[in-house]
Design a protein around this motif. Sequence first.
Motif, mmCIF file in Angstrom:
data_model
loop_
_atom_site.group_PDB
_atom_site.id
_atom_site.type_symbol
_atom_site.label_atom_id
_atom_site.label_comp_id
_atom_site.label_asym_id
_atom_site.label_seq_id
_atom_site.Cartn_x
_atom_site.Cartn_y
_atom_site.Cartn_z
ATOM 1 N N SER A 68 1.012 -1.136 -0.001
ATOM 2 C CA SER A 68 -0.068 0.197 0.110
ATOM 3 C C SER A 68 0.842 1.249 -0.038
ATOM 4 O O SER A 68 1.578 1.525 0.881
ATOM 5 N N HIS B 202 -3.402 6.604 -0.136
ATOM 6 C CA HIS B 202 -2.481 5.461 -0.483
ATOM 7 C C HIS B 202 -3.033 4.806 -1.908
ATOM 8 O O HIS B 202 -4.273 4.993 -2.149
ATOM 9 N N ASP C 124 -2.766 0.655 -3.870
ATOM 10 C CA ASP C 124 -2.449 -0.544 -3.732
ATOM 11 C C ASP C 124 -1.420 -0.793 -4.940
ATOM 12 O O ASP C 124 -1.884 -0.520 -5.985
#
Length: 146
Positions: A108, A137, A139
């Motif tokens: 992340s 964030h 992924d």
Amino acid sequence: MDILWTTHLEDTIYKDALSIRSAVFITEQEIDQAIEIDQNETNCIHGVGYINGQPVCTLRLLPQSAHHLIIQRVAVLKAYRHQRLGLKLMIAVEEKAKQENYSKLSLSAQLPVIPFYQKLGYSLTDNSTYKKAGILHKDMYKIISL
């Protein structure tokens, strides 16, 4: 830089990891300690990079399945940034993952460091942006050959 690994929470390596994480995440980024040190600590492999015996960078690896590792808590002390230590740490992660037969790495990424991970071959899982500990964030993942 020497990188040492541990799974033992009583180990000096783990204590060094916590010290770096505290400086970077709790002090610099003002992340609550209750979020930073979580229930996954005992399930992780903790890595610390040392220069001349001084702990300077860290990360932890959380096994997700027999072939999937999640990279978490990547941190380099402020005084040691821009020396390619993060790169060396991530290369060591891939070597460790291969040694232990992991073929998928995921993480992340805070938005500002996405280009760093992309240069290392990580791809965005999708375009979703979310807040984690109050920080944006996305992924990312990478498939590595064993």
